[in-house]
Design a protein around this motif. Structure first.
Motif, PDB file in Angstrom:
ATOM      1  N   VAL A  78     -21.025 -42.185  26.049  1.00  0.00           N
ATOM      2  CA  VAL A  78     -21.342 -43.316  26.940  1.00  0.00           C
ATOM      3  C   VAL A  78     -20.776 -43.076  28.328  1.00  0.00           C
ATOM      4  N   VAL A  79     -19.532 -42.590  28.394  1.00  0.00           N
ATOM      5  CA  VAL A  79     -18.936 -42.321  29.702  1.00  0.00           C
ATOM      6  C   VAL A  79     -19.708 -41.215  30.412  1.00  0.00           C
ATOM      7  N   ALA A  80     -20.125 -40.214  29.643  1.00  0.00           N
ATOM      8  CA  ALA A  80     -20.911 -39.124  30.246  1.00  0.00           C
ATOM      9  C   ALA A  80     -22.234 -39.658  30.779  1.00  0.00           C
ATOM     10  N   GLU A  81     -22.883 -40.560  30.036  1.00  0.00           N
ATOM     11  CA  GLU A  81     -24.138 -41.150  30.499  1.00  0.00           C
ATOM     12  C   GLU A  81     -23.940 -41.940  31.790  1.00  0.00           C
ATOM     13  N   VAL A  82     -22.866 -42.733  31.836  1.00  0.00           N
ATOM     14  CA  VAL A  82     -22.598 -43.530  33.034  1.00  0.00           C
ATOM     15  C   VAL A  82     -22.301 -42.631  34.231  1.00  0.00           C
ATOM     16  N   VAL A  83     -21.479 -41.585  34.005  1.00  0.00           N
ATOM     17  CA  VAL A  83     -21.143 -40.664  35.100  1.00  0.00           C
ATOM     18  C   VAL A  83     -22.391 -39.943  35.590  1.00  0.00           C
ATOM     19  N   ALA A  84     -23.249 -39.553  34.632  1.00  0.00           N
ATOM     20  CA  ALA A  84     -24.488 -38.878  35.025  1.00  0.00           C
ATOM     21  C   ALA A  84     -25.382 -39.799  35.844  1.00  0.00           C
ATOM     22  N   SER A  85     -25.405 -41.099  35.486  1.00  0.00           N
ATOM     23  CA  SER A  85     -26.215 -42.050  36.244  1.00  0.00           C
ATOM     24  C   SER A  85     -25.648 -42.293  37.626  1.00  0.00           C
ATOM     25  N   LEU A  86     -24.346 -42.192  37.747  1.00  0.00           N
ATOM     26  CA  LEU A  86     -23.698 -42.448  39.040  1.00  0.00           C
ATOM     27  C   LEU A  86     -23.601 -41.209  39.912  1.00  0.00           C
ATOM     28  N   ASN A  87     -23.846 -40.043  39.357  1.00  0.00           N
ATOM     29  CA  ASN A  87     -23.716 -38.806  40.139  1.00  0.00           C
ATOM     30  C   ASN A  87     -24.539 -38.791  41.417  1.00  0.00           C
ATOM     31  N   PRO A  88     -25.784 -39.317  41.399  1.00  0.00           N
ATOM     32  CA  PRO A  88     -26.560 -39.289  42.638  1.00  0.00           C
ATOM     33  C   PRO A  88     -25.885 -40.020  43.795  1.00  0.00           C
ATOM     34  N   SER A  89     -25.196 -41.135  43.501  1.00  0.00           N
ATOM     35  CA  SER A  89     -24.533 -41.891  44.568  1.00  0.00           C
ATOM     36  C   SER A  89     -23.121 -41.400  44.847  1.00  0.00           C
ATOM     37  N   LEU A  90     -22.583 -40.546  43.960  1.00  0.00           N
ATOM     38  CA  LEU A  90     -21.209 -40.078  44.141  1.00  0.00           C
ATOM     39  C   LEU A  90     -21.126 -38.632  44.638  1.00  0.00           C
ATOM     40  N   LYS A  91     -22.227 -37.914  44.600  1.00  0.00           N
ATOM     41  CA  LYS A  91     -22.134 -36.490  44.933  1.00  0.00           C
ATOM     42  C   LYS A  91     -21.842 -36.246  46.410  1.00  0.00           C
ATOM     43  N   ASN A  92     -22.151 -37.269  47.251  1.00  0.00           N
ATOM     44  CA  ASN A  92     -21.862 -37.116  48.677  1.00  0.00           C
ATOM     45  C   ASN A  92     -20.464 -37.619  49.050  1.00  0.00           C
ATOM     46  N   GLN A  93     -19.714 -38.081  48.066  1.00  0.00           N
ATOM     47  CA  GLN A  93     -18.361 -38.589  48.327  1.00  0.00           C
ATOM     48  C   GLN A  93     -17.346 -37.447  48.228  1.00  0.00           C
ATOM     49  N   PRO A  94     -16.211 -37.564  48.942  1.00  0.00           N
ATOM     50  CA  PRO A  94     -15.196 -36.475  48.913  1.00  0.00           C
ATOM     51  C   PRO A  94     -14.309 -36.533  47.684  1.00  0.00           C
ATOM     52  N   HIS A  95     -14.856 -36.914  46.546  1.00  0.00           N
ATOM     53  CA  HIS A  95     -14.065 -37.007  45.317  1.00  0.00           C
ATOM     54  C   HIS A  95     -14.793 -36.275  44.200  1.00  0.00           C
ATOM     55  N   ARG A  96     -14.053 -35.930  43.188  1.00  0.00           N
ATOM     56  CA  ARG A  96     -14.613 -35.210  42.049  1.00  0.00           C
ATOM     57  C   ARG A  96     -14.202 -35.927  40.776  1.00  0.00           C
ATOM     58  N   ILE A  97     -15.180 -36.225  39.932  1.00  0.00           N
ATOM     59  CA  ILE A  97     -14.910 -36.927  38.675  1.00  0.00           C
ATOM     60  C   ILE A  97     -14.611 -35.905  37.586  1.00  0.00           C
ATOM     61  N   VAL A  98     -13.467 -36.084  36.924  1.00  0.00           N
ATOM     62  CA  VAL A  98     -13.075 -35.218  35.819  1.00  0.00           C
ATOM     63  C   VAL A  98     -13.077 -36.056  34.552  1.00  0.00           C
ATOM     64  N   GLN A  99     -13.914 -35.722  33.608  1.00  0.00           N
ATOM     65  CA  GLN A  99     -14.002 -36.453  32.358  1.00  0.00           C
ATOM     66  C   GLN A  99     -13.203 -35.709  31.292  1.00  0.00           C
ATOM     67  N   ASP A 100     -12.162 -36.366  30.789  1.00  0.00           N
ATOM     68  CA  ASP A 100     -11.294 -35.734  29.783  1.00  0.00           C
ATOM     69  C   ASP A 100     -11.142 -36.698  28.621  1.00  0.00           C
ATOM     70  N   ILE A 101     -12.174 -36.807  27.795  1.00  0.00           N
ATOM     71  CA  ILE A 101     -12.185 -37.715  26.645  1.00  0.00           C
ATOM     72  C   ILE A 101     -12.451 -36.891  25.399  1.00  0.00           C
ATOM     73  N   ALA A 102     -11.646 -37.120  24.392  1.00  0.00           N
ATOM     74  CA  ALA A 102     -11.814 -36.357  23.145  1.00  0.00           C
ATOM     75  C   ALA A 102     -13.119 -36.769  22.477  1.00  0.00           C
ATOM     76  N   PRO A 103     -13.828 -35.846  21.875  1.00  0.00           N
ATOM     77  CA  PRO A 103     -15.077 -36.194  21.171  1.00  0.00           C
ATOM     78  C   PRO A 103     -14.787 -36.906  19.853  1.00  0.00           C
ATOM     79  N   GLY A 104     -15.789 -37.629  19.368  1.00  0.00           N
ATOM     80  CA  GLY A 104     -15.670 -38.248  18.048  1.00  0.00           C
ATOM     81  C   GLY A 104     -15.016 -39.613  18.050  1.00  0.00           C
ATOM     82  N   ILE A 105     -14.777 -40.207  19.224  1.00  0.00           N
ATOM     83  CA  ILE A 105     -14.194 -41.563  19.261  1.00  0.00           C
ATOM     84  C   ILE A 105     -15.354 -42.565  19.159  1.00  0.00           C
ATOM     85  N   VAL A 106     -15.612 -43.023  17.962  1.00  0.00           N
ATOM     86  CA  VAL A 106     -16.732 -43.949  17.731  1.00  0.00           C
ATOM     87  C   VAL A 106     -16.202 -45.387  17.833  1.00  0.00           C
TER      88      VAL A 106
END
Length: 356
Positions: free
Chosen positions: A323-351
């Protein structure tokens, strides 16, 4: 503020009128007693002492009435009590008819001047009469003879007149107090009714305001969701334009290669090198086309899931990392021009079973 002031002025005027009539009744009673003295013992000068004192008391009370009705009543109470005590001491002692005046002075003092005056006048009267009676019993005091029956009758009638006037005034005062209490109770009832109606009206207005506020809140939530969804659609549309544009360009290039191949076949000019080059171009183009279409497909899937979660707000089971990956992917178009970088560090399998 006008009503309390007018009521106070009316009560003060009524009080002054009562004191004036009290003085008149006392003066009339004194004249009645003087008439009895003139008819029975006109030459006994001492009999006129009490009447003279009574006249002075009435005059002083009338003078005090201009400034303070309460002080005028004090003058009457003290003066009449003093006059009565002098008369009893000079004539007949405790057997004097003037003893009947004491209840009038005590009652008037207690009713108008308050409890302290009631207690004070009562104790003074009891002390004086007791002392005089004991002195007469022990022989230390020898009172004069009693007055004639006519004089005594005149004194009793005079005292009854004053007491009757006082009782009538008290009754009238009680009636006025009762009427004021009834009027006040009716006014309080009216005010309570108006207050209940006002409270009910305010409650209804508040309920309508709460309903309107709830509707506005829901509309705001819907507007915010629509605004967020619109921004998301714009971002995803912008992001999709790149892989779709690339795919169109690649498809156009492949179409050009296909037309060249067909022309060379028709003119019998097809060479092995040309076929090899065309095969490499087709392979590279198909791979680029697949990557761009896969990217577009991934964006559409993420957008579809995120938009569904935004619009429905329904509880479901989901993987937190996805879900976080989906949200980040949806927001990438509006965030790619910003001077910040999103780092996703979430363990898999958290249902989770929650609201994504």
């Amino acid at each position: 503020h006008n009503e309390p002031i007018s009521e106070e002025a009316e009560e003060l005027t009524s009080f002054r009128r009562f004191v004036t009539w009290t003085n008149r009744v006392i003066l009339g009673a004194g004249l009645l007693v003087m008439l009895g003295v003139l008819m029975t013992s006109p030459r006994e000068g001492t009999r006129y002492i009490g009447i003279a004192v009574l006249g002075v008391v009435v005059a002083l009370s009338h003078w005090q009435l201009r400034t303070s009705p309460q002080r005028a009543v004090m003058v009457v109470a003290v003066g009449v009590w003093f006059m009565t005590s002098v008369t009893i001491f000079l004539f007949a002692g405790v057997h004097s008819v003037s003893v009947f005046i004491y209840p009038f002075t005590v009652a008037m003092a207690g009713w108008i001047l308050g409890r302290r005056w009631l207690v004070g006048m009562s104790l003074a009267t009891i002390l004086f009469v007791t002392t005089l009676g004991i002195a007469e019993y022990a022989g230390f005091f020898q009172p004069t003879a009693r007055v004639s029956p006519l004089n005594a009758t005149m004194q009793i009638v005079a005292v009854l007149m004053v007491i009757a006037f006082l009782a009538h005034s008290a009754s009238q005062n009680l009636v006025r107090s009762r009427d004021r209490a009834i009027a006040l109770a009716a006014q309080v009832q009216t005010l309570n009714t108006e207050l209940e109606a006002r409270v009910a009206k305010r409650t209804a207005e508040l309920a309508r305001a709460m309903e309107h506020l709830q509707e506005s809140r829901e509309e705001l939530v819907r507007s915010q969701a629509k605004a967020t969804l619109s921004a998301l659609v714009a971002s995803v549309t912008h992001e999709l334009s790149t892989p779709i544009g690339n795919s169109i360009l690649i498809a156009s290039s492949l179409a050009d290669h296909s037309r060249d191949l067909a022309r060379q076949i028709e003119t019998s000019q097809l060479k092995k090198s040309t076929l090899t080059s065309l095969n490499g171009a087709l392979d590279d183009g198909s791979q680029m086309l697949m990557r761009n279409l896969a990217r577009a497909d991934n964006l559409l899937k993420n957008f579809k899931q995120v938009s569904a979660d935004q619009a429905s707000e329904q509880r479901r089971r989901f993987d937190l990392r996805e879900v976080v990956a989906e949200v980040v992917a949806s927001l990438n178009p509006s965030l790619k021009n910003q001077p910040h970088r999103i780092v996703q560090d979430i363990a898999p399998g958290i249902v989770m079973d929650s609201l994504p």
